[in-house]
Design a protein around this motif. Structure first.
Motif, PDB file in Angstrom:
ATOM      1  N   UNK A 177       0.819  -1.204   0.000  1.00 46.23           N
ATOM      2  CA  UNK A 177       0.000   0.000   0.000  1.00 46.23           C
ATOM      3  C   UNK A 177       0.858   1.262   0.000  1.00 46.23           C
ATOM      4  N   UNK A 178       1.989   1.242   0.671  1.00 51.54           N
ATOM      5  CA  UNK A 178       2.889   2.392   0.639  1.00 51.54           C
ATOM      6  C   UNK A 178       3.382   2.641  -0.785  1.00 51.54           C
ATOM      7  N   UNK A 214       2.225   9.013   6.576  1.00 55.52           N
ATOM      8  CA  UNK A 214       3.236   9.314   7.591  1.00 55.52           C
ATOM      9  C   UNK A 214       4.400   8.328   7.510  1.00 55.52           C
ATOM     10  N   UNK A 215       4.089   7.039   7.391  1.00 55.39           N
ATOM     11  CA  UNK A 215       5.152   6.032   7.293  1.00 55.39           C
ATOM     12  C   UNK A 215       5.950   6.206   6.005  1.00 55.39           C
ATOM     13  N   UNK A 216       5.246   6.507   4.901  1.00 52.46           N
ATOM     14  CA  UNK A 216       5.926   6.704   3.625  1.00 52.46           C
ATOM     15  C   UNK A 216       6.869   7.905   3.690  1.00 52.46           C
ATOM     16  N   UNK A 269     -10.088   5.856  -2.941  1.00 45.18           N
ATOM     17  CA  UNK A 269     -10.657   5.206  -4.134  1.00 45.18           C
ATOM     18  C   UNK A 269      -9.578   4.511  -4.957  1.00 45.18           C
ATOM     19  N   UNK A 270      -8.490   5.243  -5.253  1.00 46.34           N
ATOM     20  CA  UNK A 270      -7.490   4.740  -6.192  1.00 46.34           C
ATOM     21  C   UNK A 270      -6.542   3.719  -5.584  1.00 46.34           C
ATOM     22  N   UNK A 271      -6.204   3.894  -4.305  1.00 49.67           N
ATOM     23  CA  UNK A 271      -5.221   3.018  -3.669  1.00 49.67           C
ATOM     24  C   UNK A 271      -5.884   1.891  -2.901  1.00 49.67           C
ATOM     25  N   UNK A 272      -6.992   2.220  -2.215  1.00 50.26           N
ATOM     26  CA  UNK A 272      -7.629   1.189  -1.376  1.00 50.26           C
ATOM     27  C   UNK A 272      -8.905   0.621  -1.981  1.00 50.26           C
ATOM     28  N   UNK A 273      -9.382   1.186  -3.091  1.00 49.93           N
ATOM     29  CA  UNK A 273     -10.534   0.623  -3.775  1.00 49.93           C
ATOM     30  C   UNK A 273     -11.873   0.981  -3.187  1.00 49.93           C
ATOM     31  N   UNK A 274     -11.949   2.022  -2.333  1.00 48.81           N
ATOM     32  CA  UNK A 274     -13.227   2.440  -1.768  1.00 48.81           C
ATOM     33  C   UNK A 274     -14.096   3.040  -2.872  1.00 48.81           C
TER      34      UNK A 274
END
Length: 242
Positions: A169-170, A211-213, A192-197
């Motif tokens: 995901x990062x 934040x982690x990225x 929408x684009x990264x997690x598909x919501x």
């Protein structure tokens, strides 16, 4: 800071009678560097094929009049009055999620099959794979932003030549931001684009991943401020002054 993208823009024939689904796919495929040509029926799709040469087709099975399965057969059979690529890659989408539906679609000549409700990232990934196979080339192979290189095909990112250790995901978040590094992507767009919501959701997942990225990019020693939080809106890869 220079930005370069190795992109070959493929055209996609989108055959979908549902207005909301058609608009959703057309808008997002355009944002992901496809060139959609839309049709609301199989008959309209055949008319388009007679004058255009799309690289790939997305066909809904449940079309009014001639069904999506019949359209796939017509594409594969060709037409005496018009020339088109009978071997063009075809992705079927259908409200029927049974294995039998997939087998029927593949049997008619489709290359791949996605049941509804679908996650957009899956549709995008399958389309990219079909185009790569048909062209024998890599779609959107590399995105370069300064010393940052994002290889979407290999799912590998480097900063100043140093490989970044990113989760799936990062990496997807970084790739989404790098496509247009100076534009602010809203949290709704990223979900929408990264997690598909398919709809807005109250979640901190974008913030935690961003934040982690950001921390990993900083630890890589790039010396650049990357992944900028635009308060109340979303994120951009580059700060505003760049």
């Amino acid at each position: 800071m220079s930005v370069g993208i190795g992109v070959a823009v493929p055209s996609v024939l989108l055959v979908e009678d549902d207005a909301a689904t058609r608009a959703f796919l057309s808008e997002n495929l355009s944002a992901d560097r496809f060139a959609p040509v839309v049709a609301t029926s199989a008959e309209e799709a055949i008319e388009i094929l007679g004058r255009a040469r799309p690289d790939v087709a997305v066909v809904d099975v449940g079309l009014p009049g001639m069904s999506g399965l019949e359209l796939v057969s017509r594409i594969r059979d060709g037409a005496a009055e018009a020339e088109w690529d009978t071997g063009m890659p075809i992705l079927l989408i259908s409200g029927e999620a049974s294995p039998h539906a997939a087998v029927r679609g593949i049997g008619r000549g489709a290359d791949d099959y996605v049941p509804k409700p679908f996650h957009y990232p899956e549709v995008l990934a399958r389309l990219g794979s079909l185009v790569r196979r048909s062209r024998g080339a890599t779609l959107c192979e590399e995105i370069r932003v300064g010393t940052l290189v994002v290889d979407r095909h290999a799912r590998r990112a480097t900063l100043g030549g140093r490989v970044l250790d990113l989760s799936a995901k990062e990496f997807s978040l970084l790739a989404a931001l790098a496509r247009d590094p100076s534009r602010v992507l809203t949290k709704a767009e990223l979900l929408r684009d990264v997690w598909g919501y398919r709809a807005a959701a109250r979640t901190r997942t974008v913030d935690s991943h961003a934040s982690r990225l950001r921390r990993k990019l900083a630890d890589a020693g790039g010396g650049e401020r990357l992944v900028v939080n635009v308060w109340g809106v979303g994120y951009r890869l580059l700060p505003e002054e760049v």
